[in-house]
Design a protein around this motif. Sequence first.
Motif, PDB file in Angstrom:
ATOM      1  N   ASP A 283      20.556 157.690  67.333  1.00 43.77           N
ATOM      2  CA  ASP A 283      21.735 157.900  66.477  1.00 43.77           C
ATOM      3  C   ASP A 283      21.269 158.478  65.134  1.00 43.77           C
ATOM      4  OD1 ASP A 283      23.869 157.720  64.750  1.00 43.77           O
ATOM      5  OD2 ASP A 283      24.162 155.566  64.980  1.00 43.77           O
ATOM      6  N   PRO A 284      21.767 159.692  64.750  1.00 39.73           N
ATOM      7  CA  PRO A 284      21.267 160.313  63.519  1.00 39.73           C
ATOM      8  C   PRO A 284      21.511 159.457  62.270  1.00 39.73           C
ATOM      9  CG  PRO A 284      23.142 161.543  64.413  1.00 39.73           C
ATOM     10  CD  PRO A 284      22.734 160.530  65.451  1.00 39.73           C
ATOM     11  N   VAL A 285      22.518 158.609  62.295  1.00 43.88           N
ATOM     12  CA  VAL A 285      22.774 157.757  61.126  1.00 43.88           C
ATOM     13  C   VAL A 285      21.613 156.787  60.928  1.00 43.88           C
ATOM     14  CG1 VAL A 285      24.337 156.045  60.117  1.00 43.88           C
ATOM     15  CG2 VAL A 285      25.263 157.969  61.418  1.00 43.88           C
ATOM     16  N   ALA A 286      21.033 156.330  62.046  1.00 46.46           N
ATOM     17  CA  ALA A 286      19.911 155.405  61.956  1.00 46.46           C
ATOM     18  C   ALA A 286      18.575 156.137  61.869  1.00 46.46           C
ATOM     19  CB  ALA A 286      19.907 154.476  63.178  1.00 46.46           C
ATOM     20  N   VAL A 287      18.482 157.284  62.534  1.00 43.34           N
ATOM     21  CA  VAL A 287      17.196 157.986  62.624  1.00 43.34           C
ATOM     22  C   VAL A 287      16.945 158.858  61.406  1.00 43.34           C
ATOM     23  CG1 VAL A 287      15.897 159.718  63.918  1.00 43.34           C
ATOM     24  CG2 VAL A 287      17.223 157.986  65.132  1.00 43.34           C
TER      25      VAL A 287
ATOM     26  N   PRO B  20      19.220 159.726  58.157  1.00 44.55           N
ATOM     27  CA  PRO B  20      20.472 159.702  57.385  1.00 44.55           C
ATOM     28  C   PRO B  20      20.731 160.989  56.611  1.00 44.55           C
ATOM     29  CG  PRO B  20      19.198 157.709  57.039  1.00 44.55           C
ATOM     30  CD  PRO B  20      18.315 158.667  57.780  1.00 44.55           C
ATOM     31  N   ALA B  21      19.709 161.826  56.428  1.00 43.41           N
ATOM     32  CA  ALA B  21      19.925 163.088  55.711  1.00 43.41           C
ATOM     33  C   ALA B  21      20.588 164.119  56.623  1.00 43.41           C
ATOM     34  CB  ALA B  21      18.608 163.635  55.188  1.00 43.41           C
ATOM     35  N   GLY B  22      20.666 163.831  57.912  1.00 45.24           N
ATOM     36  CA  GLY B  22      21.345 164.751  58.818  1.00 45.24           C
ATOM     37  C   GLY B  22      20.403 165.748  59.430  1.00 45.24           C
ATOM     38  N   ARG B  23      19.638 165.343  60.432  1.00 38.28           N
ATOM     39  CA  ARG B  23      18.719 166.253  61.131  1.00 38.28           C
ATOM     40  C   ARG B  23      17.920 167.078  60.118  1.00 38.28           C
ATOM     41  NH1 ARG B  23      18.566 163.820  65.874  1.00 38.28           N
ATOM     42  NH2 ARG B  23      20.489 163.930  67.041  1.00 38.28           N
ATOM     43  N   ALA B  24      17.259 166.361  59.214  1.00 43.76           N
ATOM     44  CA  ALA B  24      16.400 166.989  58.206  1.00 43.76           C
ATOM     45  C   ALA B  24      17.157 167.990  57.340  1.00 43.76           C
ATOM     46  CB  ALA B  24      15.190 167.647  58.861  1.00 43.76           C
ATOM     47  N   GLY B  25      18.447 167.779  57.210  1.00 43.88           N
ATOM     48  CA  GLY B  25      19.225 168.619  56.295  1.00 43.88           C
ATOM     49  C   GLY B  25      19.579 169.982  56.855  1.00 43.88           C
ATOM     50  N   HIS B  26      19.455 170.155  58.175  1.00 37.46           N
ATOM     51  CA  HIS B  26      19.715 171.478  58.743  1.00 37.46           C
ATOM     52  C   HIS B  26      21.083 171.579  59.406  1.00 37.46           C
ATOM     53  CE1 HIS B  26      15.856 172.889  57.600  1.00 37.46           C
ATOM     54  NE2 HIS B  26      15.209 172.013  58.358  1.00 37.46           N
TER      55      HIS B  26
ATOM     56  N   THR C 235      30.929 155.086  47.961  1.00 41.95           N
ATOM     57  CA  THR C 235      29.749 155.941  47.812  1.00 41.95           C
ATOM     58  C   THR C 235      29.429 156.553  49.168  1.00 41.95           C
ATOM     59  OG1 THR C 235      28.908 154.404  46.152  1.00 41.95           O
ATOM     60  CG2 THR C 235      27.336 155.966  47.073  1.00 41.95           C
ATOM     61  N   VAL C 236      29.118 157.843  49.195  1.00 43.09           N
ATOM     62  CA  VAL C 236      28.758 158.504  50.454  1.00 43.09           C
ATOM     63  C   VAL C 236      27.424 157.942  50.927  1.00 43.09           C
ATOM     64  CG1 VAL C 236      28.191 160.688  51.583  1.00 43.09           C
ATOM     65  CG2 VAL C 236      30.008 160.610  49.847  1.00 43.09           C
ATOM     66  N   ARG C 237      27.460 157.307  52.097  1.00 44.22           N
ATOM     67  CA  ARG C 237      26.245 156.689  52.634  1.00 44.22           C
ATOM     68  C   ARG C 237      25.397 157.711  53.384  1.00 44.22           C
ATOM     69  NH1 ARG C 237      23.204 151.702  53.482  1.00 44.22           N
ATOM     70  NH2 ARG C 237      21.955 152.215  55.280  1.00 44.22           N
ATOM     71  N   VAL C 238      26.032 158.509  54.236  1.00 43.51           N
ATOM     72  CA  VAL C 238      25.316 159.550  54.978  1.00 43.51           C
ATOM     73  C   VAL C 238      26.238 160.720  55.286  1.00 43.51           C
ATOM     74  CG1 VAL C 238      23.570 158.157  56.188  1.00 43.51           C
ATOM     75  CG2 VAL C 238      25.830 158.407  57.185  1.00 43.51           C
ATOM     76  N   THR C 239      25.636 161.880  55.466  1.00 42.41           N
ATOM     77  CA  THR C 239      26.317 163.010  56.092  1.00 42.41           C
ATOM     78  C   THR C 239      25.369 163.457  57.197  1.00 42.41           C
ATOM     79  OG1 THR C 239      25.270 164.662  54.671  1.00 42.41           O
ATOM     80  CG2 THR C 239      27.339 163.724  53.890  1.00 42.41           C
ATOM     81  N   THR C 240      25.866 163.538  58.416  1.00 38.22           N
ATOM     82  CA  THR C 240      24.993 163.947  59.519  1.00 38.22           C
ATOM     83  C   THR C 240      25.705 164.945  60.417  1.00 38.22           C
ATOM     84  OG1 THR C 240      25.633 162.336  61.198  1.00 38.22           O
ATOM     85  CG2 THR C 240      23.998 161.604  59.583  1.00 38.22           C
ATOM     86  N   CYS C 241      24.927 165.532  61.326  1.00 38.81           N
ATOM     87  CA  CYS C 241      25.496 166.423  62.322  1.00 38.81           C
ATOM     88  C   CYS C 241      24.633 166.341  63.565  1.00 38.81           C
ATOM     89  CB  CYS C 241      25.522 167.858  61.795  1.00 38.81           C
ATOM     90  SG  CYS C 241      23.888 168.484  61.371  1.00 38.81           S
ATOM     91  N   GLY C 242      25.127 166.917  64.626  1.00 37.96           N
ATOM     92  CA  GLY C 242      24.268 167.087  65.786  1.00 37.96           C
ATOM     93  C   GLY C 242      24.509 166.137  66.930  1.00 37.96           C
ATOM     94  N   ASP C 243      25.247 165.060  66.717  1.00 32.54           N
ATOM     95  CA  ASP C 243      25.522 164.191  67.867  1.00 32.54           C
ATOM     96  C   ASP C 243      26.996 164.337  68.269  1.00 32.54           C
ATOM     97  OD1 ASP C 243      26.852 162.748  65.947  1.00 32.54           O
ATOM     98  OD2 ASP C 243      25.949 160.814  66.465  1.00 32.54           O
ATOM     99  N   GLY C 244      27.482 163.423  69.080  1.00 27.50           N
ATOM    100  CA  GLY C 244      28.842 163.524  69.604  1.00 27.50           C
ATOM    101  C   GLY C 244      29.912 163.537  68.531  1.00 27.50           C
TER     102      GLY C 244
ATOM    103  N   HIS D 188      33.832 164.942  63.278  1.00 28.67           N
ATOM    104  CA  HIS D 188      34.218 166.241  63.865  1.00 28.67           C
ATOM    105  C   HIS D 188      34.612 167.271  62.795  1.00 28.67           C
ATOM    106  CE1 HIS D 188      34.054 163.937  67.502  1.00 28.67           C
ATOM    107  NE2 HIS D 188      35.209 163.308  67.310  1.00 28.67           N
ATOM    108  N   LEU D 189      34.074 167.131  61.586  1.00 32.22           N
ATOM    109  CA  LEU D 189      34.474 168.015  60.487  1.00 32.22           C
ATOM    110  C   LEU D 189      33.937 169.439  60.681  1.00 32.22           C
ATOM    111  CD1 LEU D 189      33.731 165.590  57.489  1.00 32.22           C
ATOM    112  CD2 LEU D 189      35.851 165.850  58.804  1.00 32.22           C
ATOM    113  N   SER D 190      34.673 170.403  60.130  1.00 41.72           N
ATOM    114  CA  SER D 190      34.182 171.792  60.141  1.00 41.72           C
ATOM    115  C   SER D 190      33.394 172.087  58.875  1.00 41.72           C
ATOM    116  CB  SER D 190      35.346 172.785  60.266  1.00 41.72           C
ATOM    117  OG  SER D 190      36.258 172.622  59.194  1.00 41.72           O
ATOM    118  N   ARG D 191      33.617 171.282  57.832  1.00 42.08           N
ATOM    119  CA  ARG D 191      32.889 171.497  56.578  1.00 42.08           C
ATOM    120  C   ARG D 191      32.736 170.152  55.876  1.00 42.08           C
ATOM    121  NH1 ARG D 191      35.641 175.118  52.037  1.00 42.08           N
ATOM    122  NH2 ARG D 191      36.196 173.112  51.128  1.00 42.08           N
TER     123      ARG D 191
END
Length: 251
Positions: free
Chosen positions: A87-91, A93-99, A162-171, A190-193
């Motif tokens: 889970d990217p939130v646990a693995v 938290p920056a969101g797949r290395a910010g990519h 406070t924003v805890r995480v922003t991630t992408c890449g999973d379901g 499921h955000l576009s931005r």
Amino acid sequence: MRRVLRAPLTLLLVALAAFPAAAAPAGHTAGLVARDVRAHEEARARVEDLREADAPPGEVRDAERHRMDVRSRLWDLLWAVERGLGDPVAVDPAGRAGHCPLGRRSTPPPDAGEDDAWAAPTTGYRLTAGYAERGRHWKHRHTGQDFAVGSGTPVRAVGPGTVRVTTCGDGFGNQVIVRHRDGYFTQYAHLSRIDVRKGQKVRAGQLLGLSGATGNVTGPHLHFEVRITPYIGSAVPPLPWLARKGVHPEQ
Ligand SMILES: [Zn+2]
């Protein structure tokens, strides 16, 4: 990472050994998690009842300590399980290395105003899949409330936090998780931005991003979740939680 320090090493090792990557949490663990989520909600209700009844401070403190213990146990368990599952939130938290392939605004969005009243996470929606519904798109029961909106609809923080995480890449695609002062987390998926960064303080109604159809979806919508921890598995019914904040999304 704070979680490593908080999680007793033995529990962590046992949990990681029991749930290697790509394995679904065993039924036994799912049962433990569900039990703790229920226990936490009962403990919270008890604290609120005691406060309402003007109970002696010591009694309120004990009840609150019990609630925190339950939450801490659940947090440790889920962190270990979700990390094992990737889970990217646990693995990360920056969101797949910010990519994350996102157009992020370079300037912070304007404040929503002086009013800190809680609000629905979006507007012009239709409530579709609800909490705990079963469907062929989900492995288990649905963990949040879906708000059907077109892509590009503003998605806003329901309350201050406070924003805890922003991630992408999973379901969940592009997602934002906000921590609120009462210790609960809200998830917007499921955000576009995404228009906020990790660590940013947000007000009620502040723009977090735009709705979309990223991740595992069949069409654009906002998936909104309320959790006891940042991790999947700790969701509670979102509409009653919003109702306690004075927000009543229309059917
Ligand atoms: Zn959903």
